[in-house]
Structures are given as C-alpha cells and as structure tokens.
Design a protein around this motif. Structure first.
Motif, PDB file in Angstrom:
ATOM      1  N   GLY A 171      27.265  39.607  47.608  1.00 20.74           N
ATOM      2  CA  GLY A 171      26.169  38.757  47.521  1.00 20.74           C
ATOM      3  C   GLY A 171      25.949  37.658  48.805  1.00 20.74           C
ATOM      4  N   ASP A 172      27.008  37.706  49.847  1.00 19.82           N
ATOM      5  CA  ASP A 172      26.721  37.039  50.931  1.00 19.82           C
ATOM      6  C   ASP A 172      26.719  35.724  50.535  1.00 19.82           C
ATOM      7  N   LEU A 173      27.331  35.361  49.356  1.00 18.88           N
ATOM      8  CA  LEU A 173      27.436  33.788  48.877  1.00 18.88           C
ATOM      9  C   LEU A 173      28.487  33.004  49.747  1.00 18.88           C
ATOM     10  N   VAL A 174      29.449  33.658  50.307  1.00 18.50           N
ATOM     11  CA  VAL A 174      30.764  33.149  50.989  1.00 18.50           C
ATOM     12  C   VAL A 174      30.929  33.604  52.268  1.00 18.50           C
ATOM     13  N   ALA A 175      31.163  32.806  53.380  1.00 14.33           N
ATOM     14  CA  ALA A 175      31.309  33.368  54.502  1.00 14.33           C
ATOM     15  C   ALA A 175      32.244  34.270  54.845  1.00 14.33           C
ATOM     16  N   ALA A 176      32.168  35.192  55.686  1.00 11.66           N
ATOM     17  CA  ALA A 176      33.140  36.327  56.143  1.00 11.66           C
ATOM     18  C   ALA A 176      34.624  35.837  56.285  1.00 11.66           C
ATOM     19  N   ASN A 177      34.597  34.534  57.090  1.00 14.92           N
ATOM     20  CA  ASN A 177      35.873  33.980  57.320  1.00 14.92           C
ATOM     21  C   ASN A 177      36.624  33.263  56.441  1.00 14.92           C
ATOM     22  N   TRP A 178      36.072  33.377  55.263  1.00  9.27           N
ATOM     23  CA  TRP A 178      36.720  32.153  54.154  1.00  9.27           C
ATOM     24  C   TRP A 178      38.054  31.970  54.082  1.00  9.27           C
ATOM     25  N   GLN A 179      38.740  33.074  54.305  1.00 10.81           N
ATOM     26  CA  GLN A 179      40.115  32.760  54.157  1.00 10.81           C
ATOM     27  C   GLN A 179      40.995  32.241  55.136  1.00 10.81           C
ATOM     28  N   SER A 180      40.344  32.044  56.428  1.00  4.50           N
ATOM     29  CA  SER A 180      41.074  31.280  57.265  1.00  4.50           C
ATOM     30  C   SER A 180      40.433  29.842  57.595  1.00  4.50           C
ATOM     31  N   ARG A 181      39.405  29.394  56.912  1.00  2.00           N
ATOM     32  CA  ARG A 181      38.879  28.005  56.662  1.00  2.00           C
ATOM     33  C   ARG A 181      39.912  27.135  56.171  1.00  2.00           C
ATOM     34  N   LEU A 182      40.942  27.461  55.506  1.00  2.00           N
ATOM     35  CA  LEU A 182      41.760  26.524  54.941  1.00  2.00           C
ATOM     36  C   LEU A 182      43.125  27.093  55.159  1.00  2.00           C
ATOM     37  N   PRO A 183      44.324  26.182  54.818  1.00  2.00           N
ATOM     38  CA  PRO A 183      45.711  26.743  55.147  1.00  2.00           C
ATOM     39  C   PRO A 183      46.321  27.791  54.176  1.00  2.00           C
ATOM     40  N   ASN A 184      47.267  28.500  54.547  1.00  2.00           N
ATOM     41  CA  ASN A 184      47.870  29.498  53.564  1.00  2.00           C
ATOM     42  C   ASN A 184      47.209  30.584  53.343  1.00  2.00           C
ATOM     43  N   ASN A 185      45.947  31.083  54.283  1.00  2.00           N
ATOM     44  CA  ASN A 185      45.136  32.086  53.781  1.00  2.00           C
ATOM     45  C   ASN A 185      44.125  31.450  52.655  1.00  2.00           C
ATOM     46  N   SER A 186      43.869  30.205  52.674  1.00  2.00           N
ATOM     47  CA  SER A 186      43.161  29.742  51.740  1.00  2.00           C
ATOM     48  C   SER A 186      43.837  29.534  50.402  1.00  2.00           C
ATOM     49  N   SER A 187      45.147  29.654  50.060  1.00  2.00           N
ATOM     50  CA  SER A 187      45.694  29.480  48.875  1.00  2.00           C
ATOM     51  C   SER A 187      46.616  28.272  48.953  1.00  2.00           C
ATOM     52  N   PRO A 188      46.381  27.280  48.078  1.00  2.00           N
ATOM     53  CA  PRO A 188      46.969  26.192  48.003  1.00  2.00           C
ATOM     54  C   PRO A 188      48.334  26.157  47.175  1.00  2.00           C
ATOM     55  N   PHE A 189      48.421  27.165  46.415  1.00  2.00           N
ATOM     56  CA  PHE A 189      49.596  27.008  45.677  1.00  2.00           C
ATOM     57  C   PHE A 189      49.785  28.673  45.172  1.00  2.00           C
ATOM     58  N   TYR A 190      50.921  29.167  44.672  1.00  2.00           N
ATOM     59  CA  TYR A 190      51.185  30.388  44.260  1.00  2.00           C
ATOM     60  C   TYR A 190      52.247  30.632  43.006  1.00  2.00           C
ATOM     61  N   SER A 191      52.182  31.621  42.325  1.00  2.00           N
ATOM     62  CA  SER A 191      53.013  31.924  41.286  1.00  2.00           C
ATOM     63  C   SER A 191      53.619  33.202  41.355  1.00  2.00           C
ATOM     64  N   THR A 192      54.246  33.891  40.068  1.00  2.00           N
ATOM     65  CA  THR A 192      54.577  34.980  40.090  1.00  2.00           C
ATOM     66  C   THR A 192      54.282  35.344  38.558  1.00  2.00           C
ATOM     67  N   MET A 193      54.803  36.480  38.094  1.00  2.00           N
ATOM     68  CA  MET A 193      55.038  36.728  36.804  1.00  2.00           C
ATOM     69  C   MET A 193      55.996  36.607  36.008  1.00  2.00           C
ATOM     70  N   ALA A 194      55.996  36.170  34.737  1.00  2.00           N
ATOM     71  CA  ALA A 194      56.863  35.856  33.785  1.00  2.00           C
ATOM     72  C   ALA A 194      56.780  36.423  32.585  1.00  2.00           C
ATOM     73  N   PHE A 195      57.994  36.711  31.896  1.00  2.00           N
ATOM     74  CA  PHE A 195      58.069  37.336  30.419  1.00  2.00           C
ATOM     75  C   PHE A 195      58.443  36.125  29.503  1.00  2.00           C
ATOM     76  N   LEU A 196      57.260  36.029  28.651  1.00  2.00           N
ATOM     77  CA  LEU A 196      57.806  35.035  27.489  1.00  2.00           C
ATOM     78  C   LEU A 196      58.086  35.622  26.197  1.00  2.00           C
ATOM     79  N   VAL A 197      59.167  35.393  25.805  1.00  2.00           N
ATOM     80  CA  VAL A 197      59.893  36.160  24.690  1.00  2.00           C
ATOM     81  C   VAL A 197      60.140  35.039  23.538  1.00  2.00           C
ATOM     82  N   ARG A 198      60.224  35.528  22.294  1.00  2.00           N
ATOM     83  CA  ARG A 198      60.577  34.587  21.286  1.00  2.00           C
ATOM     84  C   ARG A 198      62.023  34.009  21.286  1.00  2.00           C
ATOM     85  N   LYS A 199      62.297  32.993  20.735  1.00  2.00           N
ATOM     86  CA  LYS A 199      63.713  32.470  20.773  1.00  2.00           C
ATOM     87  C   LYS A 199      64.897  33.350  20.639  1.00  2.00           C
ATOM     88  N   GLY A 200      65.903  33.269  21.173  1.00  2.00           N
ATOM     89  CA  GLY A 200      66.815  34.172  21.252  1.00  2.00           C
ATOM     90  C   GLY A 200      66.878  35.409  21.973  1.00  2.00           C
TER      91      GLY A 200
END
Length: 342
Positions: free
Chosen positions: A104-133
């Motif tokens: 859609g050309d809605l966002v500039a081509a260089n959007w990832q370089s406009r902010l720090p950390n490739n424009s990612s202010p935070f990060y995470s990973t995957m977790a397994f939620l299991v029932r108690k025990g």
C-alpha cells in the motif's frame, strides 16, 4: 429598528458563534489510533495515560487521546490496507509492518531504520503455560510432540504469535537435530497433530485454554503467559520457558500516509519515541516483556529465566524466505496440517 442595528446585531451573533466554535476546536483533543496485536491490551492501557499527560505538559495543555485497535497482527495490517486510518502500528512481527509498504506504500521503505533496535522497543520469546503441578512434565519443545499432550496456540496464518510459536518449535528442533530437515519435519508433524485448537489470535487462544479448559499446554508469548498466571493465580498455572527459544521482536512504525492525512505526525513520532524512555521501559517489564535498556533489565532480571535465543535471520534466512517457504498456500505449514492435524 434600523437596518444598521439589525446588521450590527447579526454581526455580533456571528462573532459569538465563531468564538464558541473556536473554543470548541481548542478544547477538542488530538487523537491517535494505535493498531496493535491481540494480547497487548493491558500493556498499552498502562503505557498510554503517562504519555498523554506528558504530551499535555510539553504542548501547552494540548489534549491527546490514544485509542487502541486489537486483533491478530496480520488481520490488523490487512484492516489498514483496507482503509483503517491508524496513525501508528505496534505489532509483533516485522512482516506485518513491511506489508504496509509493499502493498500500500503506506509506510516508508526505511521504516526499520527510523527508530532504535530495528524499530523494536522491546522483545519477548515463547512460553509454555501449563496447569499447576505440570502434570504432563513439560520442559522443552520435544515434550510437545508426545502423543498424550494436547496443545493450544493461534493459527500461524493469522497471528504473529502463532508464527513465532511455529518457528520457535522448528528452529529448536533444527538445532537439536543438527539441521536434519527430515527429522525436524517429522517432529513438527507430531507437534501440529497435537494441536487441539487453532484460534485466530493470541487472546482467543487464551480463552480456549483458560475459560474452555481445553489443552494441556498453551503456547504464547512469555508476557501473555505471565499475565494469565498473575490474573488467574499461581495456584492454577505455571510458566515454562524452554532452554532454546526464539527471539520475538515487536516492531513499531508511524503510518506515513495516515499521519499526513490526519495531521498527527508530530504526536505519532513522539508517542513511539516515548516507548524507549526509561519510564516506558520500566512499565513494559512489568508486563513481562524484555527490554533493551540495560539498567532497567538489570533491575528486572529476576523476572526472566535464562534461555538461548535464536533469531529468524540466522535460522531461516529472514522473514521474506519464511513467509514464502512456510506460510504461503501449499507451504510447509499446509503440508504439516494435512499430515498431522485432524
């Protein structure tokens, strides 16, 4: 009454209306619409009020109201392509921002370089939620391939959360199998075959696991898993972080064409830059996201179990290759579903 008197009274009345209208305009708030992924509601409910207050203090009392729109990040991106006038996007996958430029050309081509950390202010990973025990004794990705384990996670076709789950499993298997693709496919077929429900987004998967009571393991972002445990009770759920896991980045961008149309460019840029401030980074860690501010992470390190993180580029060659190989129609995911999913 003379014509002059009538004209004067009409002029005074018109001036009064203009003053009222002007007062109403000055009292109206600047609005930003943040298009975000499915399980970020609570995070932005905490982040938005401090920034709204900061904006008013720095802009002569100008009132700012930030509105939210939530769904699976791919569905959100599609909504913008179809006309949703979001000012900023805060997603959980790079491709869902990139598509706004590519299609859609809605966002500039260089959007990832406009902010720090490739424009990612935070990060995470995957977790397994299991029932108690942890009744099924779940500790790593291999445990999710056993016949007696039922899984719940979002559909990778519609959810960045689901794509990271799929790629987290594939990458961990691939590393353990010394990049033996045949063995990795075999394990992935068993894992996909164990999926009880493919919801369209992360919050739907949470509802399936918690409210409907389906599945032995909910696979979701570490932040969401901890949020569920905190909300529903540590006496009911446990969070498992596997020893090898995927780096999940959370890219943000202002939508160039929309902010130009809406007259919100200044506010949109300030809002996204705020996410890197120490104040915002501390709030973000309270919701169990990992951040780039070293001092803030040091203060919060007890929240985050150690894990060996790999990234998409190292394991898969980058997101364009991932999308083509795994998630396009007829790709690896479709083949695995045909093999293993009821």
């Amino acid at each position: 009454m003379t014509n002059t008197s009538v004209k004067n009274r009409a002029l005074k009345g018109a001036c009064a209306l203009l003053l009222i209208a002007g007062g109403m305009a000055s009292a109206s708030a600047t609005e930003l619409l943040n298009s975000s992924y499915d399980v970020s509601r609570e995070l932005f409910a905490a982040l938005n009020p401090p920034f709204e207050q900061q904006w008013a203090q720095q802009n002569n009392g100008d009132k700012l109201v930030i509105k939210q729109s939530h769904a699976g990040s791919s569905k959100q991106a599609l909504a913008i392509l179809q006309g949703l006038k979001a000012d900023v996007v805060t997603y959980n996958q790079i491709t869902d921002v990139q598509i706004l430029h590519d299609r859609g050309d809605l966002v500039a081509a260089n959007w990832q370089s406009r902010l720090p950390n490739n424009s990612s202010p935070f990060y995470s990973t995957m977790a397994f939620l299991v029932r108690k025990g942890n009744p099924k004794n779940i500790h790593g990705w291999d445990d999710l391939t056993r016949d007696n384990v039922k899984l719940v996670f979002p559909n990778p076709k519609t959810s960045g959360n689901g794509r990271y789950t799929y790629l987290g499993a594939w990458g961990a298997f691939n590393l353990a199998d010394n990049r033996n693709v045949a063995q990795t496919r075999e394990k992935m077929a068993r894992l996909i075959g164990n999926v009880e429900v493919f919801d369209t987004g992360g919050r739907g998967a949470t509802t399936t696991f918690v409210d409907r009571g389906l599945g032995d393991v909910l696979i979701t972002f570490e932040s969401e898993a901890n949020n569920i445990r905190d909300q529903y009770g540590a006496d009911k759920y446990e969070v498992i972080i596997p020893p090898v896991d995927i780096l999940a980045e959370f890219p943000v961008a202002w939508v160039d064409k929309n902010v130009a149309r809406n007259g919100t460019e200044k506010a949109a840029k300030a809002y996204l830059n705020y996410l890197w401030s120490p104040e915002a980074q501390k709030i973000i860690t309270r919701f169990s996201y990992r951040v780039y501010d070293k001092q803030v992470m040091e203060q919060a390190k007890g929240q985050f179990p150690p894990t060996q993180l790999f990234n998409v580029e190292d394991q898969f060659g980058g997101w364009p290759e991932v999308m083509k190989t795994h998630f396009e129609t007829g790709g690896e995911l479709d083949k695995l579903i045909a093999q293993g999913h009821p």
